[in-house]
Design an enzyme around this catalytic site. Structure first.
Site, PDB file in Angstrom:
ATOM      1  N   MET A   1     -24.204  21.527  24.735  1.00 30.31           N
ATOM      2  CA  MET A   1     -25.129  21.994  23.708  1.00 30.31           C
ATOM      3  C   MET A   1     -24.982  21.204  22.409  1.00 30.31           C
ATOM      4  O   MET A   1     -24.906  21.770  21.323  1.00 30.31           O
ATOM      5  CB  MET A   1     -24.909  23.484  23.446  1.00 30.31           C
TER       6      MET A   1
ATOM      7  N   HIS B   1     -22.649  19.394  17.540  1.00 30.79           N
ATOM      8  CA  HIS B   1     -23.022  20.602  18.269  1.00 30.79           C
ATOM      9  C   HIS B   1     -24.241  21.251  17.622  1.00 30.79           C
ATOM     10  O   HIS B   1     -24.357  21.300  16.391  1.00 30.79           O
ATOM     11  CB  HIS B   1     -21.857  21.598  18.304  1.00 30.79           C
ATOM     12  N   HIS B   2     -25.159  21.750  18.453  1.00 37.98           N
ATOM     13  CA  HIS B   2     -26.396  22.353  17.951  1.00 37.98           C
ATOM     14  C   HIS B   2     -26.110  23.612  17.127  1.00 37.98           C
ATOM     15  O   HIS B   2     -26.941  24.023  16.306  1.00 37.98           O
ATOM     16  CB  HIS B   2     -27.322  22.682  19.120  1.00 37.98           C
ATOM     17  N   ALA B   3     -24.969  24.238  17.322  1.00 41.49           N
ATOM     18  CA  ALA B   3     -24.608  25.390  16.495  1.00 41.49           C
ATOM     19  C   ALA B   3     -24.293  24.973  15.071  1.00 41.49           C
ATOM     20  O   ALA B   3     -24.370  25.791  14.143  1.00 41.49           O
ATOM     21  CB  ALA B   3     -23.402  26.120  17.097  1.00 41.49           C
TER      22      ALA B   3
ATOM     23  N   ASN C   1     -29.855  26.526  12.417  1.00 42.25           N
ATOM     24  CA  ASN C   1     -31.057  26.271  13.207  1.00 42.25           C
ATOM     25  C   ASN C   1     -32.206  27.091  12.653  1.00 42.25           C
ATOM     26  O   ASN C   1     -32.201  28.316  12.724  1.00 42.25           O
ATOM     27  CB  ASN C   1     -30.814  26.627  14.673  1.00 42.25           C
TER      28      ASN C   1
END
Length: 453
Positions: free
Chosen positions: A21, A138-140, A304
């Protein structure tokens, strides 16, 4: 302690060995005139020698029993830059083929959750007096828009300027100012309040808004080879197209530039699936993220801030003109509905859109056995307005996004703009999406078809 936003937590909870991710990007640079063989290694040593790392890049994720299962961020006071920064060299002859093969391997490995969730790789030995910088986060921690804006801060329009910092050493990192200012309860309370403000009243109204945004048949896409189980290996391919070519199509047809880009993708996917004897009778659909960040980078939802719409790619349509008109109809309908909602309401719609792929992504054996909500993700991330740009006297030639693929969603197409060009980055599961690089050829053919309208 800083709480992880609810959408950000989805990217932590959904990560497996097969389903990494993180988002990434490959930046291609031209070495400055007179640069010696030691130029890239000297850049690497200068990056290692920075005095401090920005708080954004010095924090790691935490999920302790005392936190009741909720994710949070904590600062790493002993960050090991030699681990996060890598220096690599391409095998000869150093073509783009070798560069993309290395990028594919780097993009297929998981980030270590015991450390801050990022890596940066300087790559020397690219033919044509060039080098590259591959970064993954990381997308977080960052969404694609924030990551691109952060990378832009390391660039300058001054070709003679030196001493430009790397992104992890910038004094102010953009993503989490909103996240720090909102408590868990405050964010949740605002979300609940905005849900109540959706057209009419209550949950039925929210569902009606979601249905109104999407074209008929949304969340009921045809099954394709892309909607199968994935492995942890990735393949990455990239290419650039002059924006002038797409602008001419836009001017002749009344479409938006994004619609023309989607029509390129629709035409390319049709040809690719025909080659594989796998073109379904029903048209493919794509989940298209829409950034909710303002000009200053702020938006709801922590790291996000995304809404989503589902675009009809009309791959069942042989005529490129009619295909483009169908795409225009579907995106216009989606944007019209999104414009009527508040930012946090749009964030909810985004979470529902992204979350709709969740069951196949996390439940073993489900991918490929159920109707996919959409067939792939296509992102168009606005790039820097100024050009050309430089990093320590090295001219930036191209910037190519590398994104996430999910179990049941084995292909991602991400696009960004820079220096009057659109830069396509294609990320796919190495096993599930055979001969991924053929899509680049088909994108060119699709654009040529559109130019004949």
């Amino acid at each position: 302690m800083t709480a992880v936003g609810p959408l950000d937590a989805m990217f932590l909870l959904g990560e497996t060995r097969e389903q990494a991710m993180h988002v990434g990007g490959l930046m291609l640079f031209e070495l400055p005139e007179g640069a010696g063989r030691e130029f890239v290694s000297r850049l690497y040593q200068e990056m290692l020698a920075v005095d401090s790392v920005s708080p954004m890049f010095a924090r790691r994720v935490r999920n302790r029993p005392v936190d009741l299962g909720y994710w949070s961020w904590e600062q790493d006071d002993e960050i090991d830059l030699e681990y996060h920064l890598r220096l690599s060299a391409l095998a000869r002859p150093g073509r783009y083929r070798e560069l993309f093969e290395l990028t594919s391997r780097l993009h297929g490995t998981l980030l270590d959750r015991r450390r801050p969730l990022w890596e940066m790789h300087l790559i020397e030995g690219v033919e044509g007096h060039r080098f590259a910088l591959y970064t993954k986060v990381h997308h977080a921690l960052l969404d694609g828009v924030s990551a691109l804006r952060l990378m832009q801060q390391m660039l300058t329009t001054d070709p003679a300027r030196t001493g430009m910092p790397a992104p992890f050493a910038l004094p102010d990192s953009p993503p989490s100012s909103v996240q720090r200012d909102q408590s868990r309860l405050g964010l949740f309370g605002r979300a609940v309040a905005d849900l109540a403000e959706l057209p009419a009243v209550g949950l039925r109204s929210a569902v009606r808004a979601l249905r109104a945004e999407h074209p008929p048949g949304a969340f009921q896409a045809p099954r394709t080879i892309f909607n199968q189980p994935i492995t942890g290996s990735r393949r990455f391919a990239a290419q650039s197209w002059p924006m002038e070519r797409l602008e001419k199509v836009r001017a002749l047809t009344g479409a938006t530039l994004n619609d023309v880009m989607l029509a390129m993708c629709g035409g390319a996917l049709r040809r690719y699936l025909q080659e594989q004897n796998a073109l379904p009778d029903k048209g493919l659909t794509a989940l298209v993220p829409v950034s909710l960040r303002g000009a200053e980078g702020n938006g709801p939802g922590g790291a996000n801030s995304l809404a989503t719409l589902i675009a009809d790619l009309a791959t069942d349509e042989r005529d490129p003109g009619r295909r483009l008109r169908r795409i225009m109809d579907s995106t216009s309908r989606g944007k019209r509905t999104l414009s009527e909602l508040s930012p946090v309401q749009n964030l909810m719609i985004g979470a529902l859109g992204i979350g709709s792929a969740g069951p196949a992504a996390v439940l073993p054996g489900l991918a490929g056995r159920t109707t996919p909500p959409f067939n792939l993700v296509i992102s168009n991330i606005p790039g820097p307005a100024e050009s050309p740009l430089y990093w320590n006297q090295s001219r930036l030639l191209g910037m190519y996004p590398a994104s996430i693929v999910l179990n049941g969603q084995a292909l991602n197409i991400s696009v960004t703009s820079y220096d009057q060009q659109l830069h396509f980055g294609l990320t796919g599961c190495r096993r599930t999406v055979p001969h991924l690089q053929r899509l680049l050829v088909h994108l060119e053919h699709a654009l040529q078809e559109l130019e004949k309208l």
